[in-house]
Design a protein around this motif. Structure first.
Motif, PDB file in Angstrom:
ATOM      1  N   PHE A  58      33.730  26.151  24.931  1.00 27.25           N
ATOM      2  CA  PHE A  58      33.288  24.981  25.685  1.00 27.25           C
ATOM      3  C   PHE A  58      34.339  24.671  26.753  1.00 27.25           C
ATOM      4  CE2 PHE A  58      31.297  24.710  21.573  1.00 27.25           C
ATOM      5  CZ  PHE A  58      30.009  24.293  21.869  1.00 27.25           C
ATOM      6  N   HIS A  59      33.927  24.740  28.016  1.00 22.86           N
ATOM      7  CA  HIS A  59      34.815  24.411  29.126  1.00 22.86           C
ATOM      8  C   HIS A  59      34.501  22.988  29.593  1.00 22.86           C
ATOM      9  CE1 HIS A  59      36.483  28.374  29.420  1.00 22.86           C
ATOM     10  NE2 HIS A  59      35.364  28.936  29.817  1.00 22.86           N
ATOM     11  N   ASP A  60      35.447  22.083  29.381  1.00 19.60           N
ATOM     12  CA  ASP A  60      35.332  20.704  29.851  1.00 19.60           C
ATOM     13  C   ASP A  60      35.942  20.666  31.244  1.00 19.60           C
ATOM     14  OD1 ASP A  60      35.652  18.041  30.498  1.00 19.60           O
ATOM     15  OD2 ASP A  60      36.371  17.445  28.520  1.00 19.60           O
ATOM     16  N   TRP A  61      35.100  20.869  32.232  1.00 29.29           N
ATOM     17  CA  TRP A  61      35.550  20.937  33.618  1.00 29.29           C
ATOM     18  C   TRP A  61      35.004  19.755  34.417  1.00 29.29           C
ATOM     19  CZ3 TRP A  61      34.668  26.856  34.718  1.00 29.29           C
ATOM     20  CH2 TRP A  61      35.609  27.585  34.000  1.00 29.29           C
ATOM     21  N   GLU A  62      34.761  18.656  33.732  1.00 27.89           N
ATOM     22  CA  GLU A  62      34.235  17.474  34.399  1.00 27.89           C
ATOM     23  C   GLU A  62      35.190  16.974  35.483  1.00 27.89           C
ATOM     24  OE1 GLU A  62      31.845  13.571  32.997  1.00 27.89           O
ATOM     25  OE2 GLU A  62      33.759  13.887  31.984  1.00 27.89           O
ATOM     26  N   GLU A  63      36.491  17.120  35.273  1.00 26.11           N
ATOM     27  CA  GLU A  63      37.488  16.646  36.235  1.00 26.11           C
ATOM     28  C   GLU A  63      37.992  17.762  37.147  1.00 26.11           C
ATOM     29  OE1 GLU A  63      38.209  13.406  36.599  1.00 26.11           O
ATOM     30  OE2 GLU A  63      36.715  13.025  35.044  1.00 26.11           O
ATOM     31  N   MET A  64      37.362  18.939  37.083  1.00 27.07           N
ATOM     32  CA  MET A  64      37.728  20.021  37.992  1.00 27.07           C
ATOM     33  C   MET A  64      37.116  19.719  39.358  1.00 27.07           C
ATOM     34  SD  MET A  64      36.889  24.125  37.899  1.00 27.07           S
ATOM     35  CE  MET A  64      37.884  24.568  36.489  1.00 27.07           C
ATOM     36  N   GLU A  65      37.944  19.797  40.385  1.00 27.96           N
ATOM     37  CA  GLU A  65      37.485  19.486  41.733  1.00 27.96           C
ATOM     38  C   GLU A  65      37.060  20.727  42.507  1.00 27.96           C
ATOM     39  OE1 GLU A  65      40.975  17.545  43.168  1.00 27.96           O
ATOM     40  OE2 GLU A  65      40.842  16.000  41.629  1.00 27.96           O
ATOM     41  N   LEU A  66      37.649  21.867  42.179  1.00 26.40           N
ATOM     42  CA  LEU A  66      37.361  23.105  42.890  1.00 26.40           C
ATOM     43  C   LEU A  66      37.550  24.285  41.942  1.00 26.40           C
ATOM     44  CD1 LEU A  66      36.824  24.574  45.615  1.00 26.40           C
ATOM     45  CD2 LEU A  66      39.314  24.643  45.911  1.00 26.40           C
ATOM     46  N   TYR A  67      36.621  25.210  41.975  1.00 23.14           N
ATOM     47  CA  TYR A  67      36.680  26.442  41.184  1.00 23.14           C
ATOM     48  C   TYR A  67      36.657  27.574  42.198  1.00 23.14           C
ATOM     49  CZ  TYR A  67      35.388  29.528  37.207  1.00 23.14           C
ATOM     50  OH  TYR A  67      35.344  30.499  36.223  1.00 23.14           O
ATOM     51  N   ALA A  68      37.834  27.918  42.705  1.00 25.47           N
ATOM     52  CA  ALA A  68      37.956  28.878  43.802  1.00 25.47           C
ATOM     53  C   ALA A  68      37.532  30.281  43.380  1.00 25.47           C
ATOM     54  CB  ALA A  68      39.385  28.883  44.324  1.00 25.47           C
ATOM     55  N   THR A  69      37.146  31.054  44.369  1.00 30.02           N
ATOM     56  CA  THR A  69      36.625  32.406  44.142  1.00 30.02           C
ATOM     57  C   THR A  69      37.581  33.269  43.330  1.00 30.02           C
ATOM     58  OG1 THR A  69      35.355  32.278  46.181  1.00 30.02           O
ATOM     59  CG2 THR A  69      35.773  34.483  45.301  1.00 30.02           C
ATOM     60  N   LEU A  74      38.336  36.220  38.405  1.00 29.19           N
ATOM     61  CA  LEU A  74      39.195  36.663  37.308  1.00 29.19           C
ATOM     62  C   LEU A  74      38.591  36.286  35.959  1.00 29.19           C
ATOM     63  CD1 LEU A  74      42.936  36.755  36.924  1.00 29.19           C
ATOM     64  CD2 LEU A  74      41.645  35.478  35.222  1.00 29.19           C
ATOM     65  N   MET A  75      38.165  35.038  35.808  1.00 27.39           N
ATOM     66  CA  MET A  75      37.612  34.598  34.520  1.00 27.39           C
ATOM     67  C   MET A  75      36.334  35.374  34.179  1.00 27.39           C
ATOM     68  SD  MET A  75      38.408  30.543  34.226  1.00 27.39           S
ATOM     69  CE  MET A  75      38.365  30.533  32.428  1.00 27.39           C
ATOM     70  N   THR A  76      35.495  35.572  35.164  1.00 29.24           N
ATOM     71  CA  THR A  76      34.230  36.285  34.923  1.00 29.24           C
ATOM     72  C   THR A  76      34.490  37.739  34.554  1.00 29.24           C
ATOM     73  OG1 THR A  76      33.108  34.828  36.494  1.00 29.24           O
ATOM     74  CG2 THR A  76      31.989  36.879  35.915  1.00 29.24           C
ATOM     75  N   GLU A  77      35.310  38.420  35.337  1.00 27.66           N
ATOM     76  CA  GLU A  77      35.587  39.839  35.078  1.00 27.66           C
ATOM     77  C   GLU A  77      36.231  40.054  33.716  1.00 27.66           C
ATOM     78  OE1 GLU A  77      34.439  42.347  36.910  1.00 27.66           O
ATOM     79  OE2 GLU A  77      33.521  40.832  38.197  1.00 27.66           O
ATOM     80  N   ARG A  78      37.087  39.139  33.299  1.00 32.51           N
ATOM     81  CA  ARG A  78      37.741  39.298  31.999  1.00 32.51           C
ATOM     82  C   ARG A  78      36.835  38.864  30.850  1.00 32.51           C
ATOM     83  NH1 ARG A  78      43.968  37.720  32.727  1.00 32.51           N
ATOM     84  NH2 ARG A  78      43.940  37.978  30.460  1.00 32.51           N
ATOM     85  N   MET A 100      28.342  25.367  41.453  1.00 27.87           N
ATOM     86  CA  MET A 100      28.020  26.562  42.219  1.00 27.87           C
ATOM     87  C   MET A 100      28.827  27.761  41.706  1.00 27.87           C
ATOM     88  SD  MET A 100      28.065  27.147  46.332  1.00 27.87           S
ATOM     89  CE  MET A 100      29.844  27.054  46.464  1.00 27.87           C
ATOM     90  N   GLY A 101      30.115  27.564  41.460  1.00 25.89           N
ATOM     91  CA  GLY A 101      30.946  28.650  40.933  1.00 25.89           C
ATOM     92  C   GLY A 101      30.499  29.095  39.557  1.00 25.89           C
ATOM     93  N   VAL A 102      30.166  28.140  38.692  1.00 28.32           N
ATOM     94  CA  VAL A 102      29.693  28.472  37.338  1.00 28.32           C
ATOM     95  C   VAL A 102      28.364  29.215  37.425  1.00 28.32           C
ATOM     96  CG1 VAL A 102      28.881  27.505  35.143  1.00 28.32           C
ATOM     97  CG2 VAL A 102      30.958  26.599  36.220  1.00 28.32           C
ATOM     98  N   SER A 103      27.506  28.817  38.349  1.00 29.35           N
ATOM     99  CA  SER A 103      26.207  29.486  38.517  1.00 29.35           C
ATOM    100  C   SER A 103      26.401  30.947  38.917  1.00 29.35           C
ATOM    101  CB  SER A 103      25.365  28.765  39.569  1.00 29.35           C
ATOM    102  OG  SER A 103      25.058  27.465  39.135  1.00 29.35           O
ATOM    103  N   LEU A 104      27.369  31.227  39.783  1.00 34.29           N
ATOM    104  CA  LEU A 104      27.651  32.612  40.173  1.00 34.29           C
ATOM    105  C   LEU A 104      28.155  33.420  38.979  1.00 34.29           C
ATOM    106  CD1 LEU A 104      29.301  31.966  43.640  1.00 34.29           C
ATOM    107  CD2 LEU A 104      27.080  33.041  43.219  1.00 34.29           C
ATOM    108  N   ALA A 105      29.037  32.832  38.187  1.00 38.39           N
ATOM    109  CA  ALA A 105      29.533  33.507  36.986  1.00 38.39           C
ATOM    110  C   ALA A 105      28.404  33.723  35.983  1.00 38.39           C
ATOM    111  CB  ALA A 105      30.660  32.694  36.348  1.00 38.39           C
ATOM    112  N   SER A 106      27.509  32.758  35.884  1.00 38.82           N
ATOM    113  CA  SER A 106      26.388  32.824  34.947  1.00 38.82           C
ATOM    114  C   SER A 106      25.503  34.040  35.203  1.00 38.82           C
ATOM    115  CB  SER A 106      25.562  31.536  35.048  1.00 38.82           C
ATOM    116  OG  SER A 106      24.495  31.551  34.142  1.00 38.82           O
TER     117      SER A 106
END
Length: 144
Positions: A58-69, A74-78, A100-106
């Motif tokens: 479970f990733h609690d990223w509610e306070e994440m402002e940016l999820y850069a490419t 890196l997270m997706t590939e690993r 948007m970043g999570v959707s791309l990883a999804s």
């Protein structure tokens, strides 16, 4: 958060803890500009996955402002090589940029359920904690 690991940089803070042997929770606050914190998170997750047959993440990223490419890639590939050991992977977000970043990883990982409400997210974590390893199945909407 007993046993939490915390990493802090100029851009943000990442915490990782395990409320149950098979449940991993991360919380990130700030902007994940580069892959440094992503690398630390994935190293910890890979170490846990190596000793647990099936984990719920479970990733609690509610306070994440940016999820850069760079961080997302890196997270997706690993995550791809350990995907067979991930029972569920869910993300709470508050930013459309992060969504948007999570959707791309999804797309690459075959689907990542997302949450926009903390209450439902925390309820899902509780259900995973109360489940046996590999038995938690996310069903939305969650029922009390």
């Amino acid at each position: 958060m007993h046993g939490a690991k915390t990493w802090t940089t100029l851009n943000g803070e990442l915490q990782l803890w395990r409320p149950a042997q098979h449940v991993i929770v991360t919380r990130f606050q700030g902007s994940m500009y580069d892959a440094h914190l992503a690398h630390l998170a994935m190293s910890a997750i890979e170490e846990i996955v190596a000793s647990e047959p099936l984990v719920d993440i479970f990733h609690d990223w509610e306070e994440m402002e940016l999820y850069a490419t760079q961080a997302r890639t890196l997270m997706t590939e690993r995550a791809v090589p350990i995907a067979a050991n991930i029972n569920t992977l869910s993300v709470l977000f508050g930013s459309k940029v992060v969504l948007m970043g999570v959707s791309l990883a999804s797309i690459k990982l075959g689907g990542i359920p997302t949450f926009t409400h903390r209450k439902e997210f925390e309820q899902a974590i509780r259900q995973a904690v109360e489940s046996k390893p590999g038995e938690f199945k996310l069903k939305l909407p969650l029922s009390e």
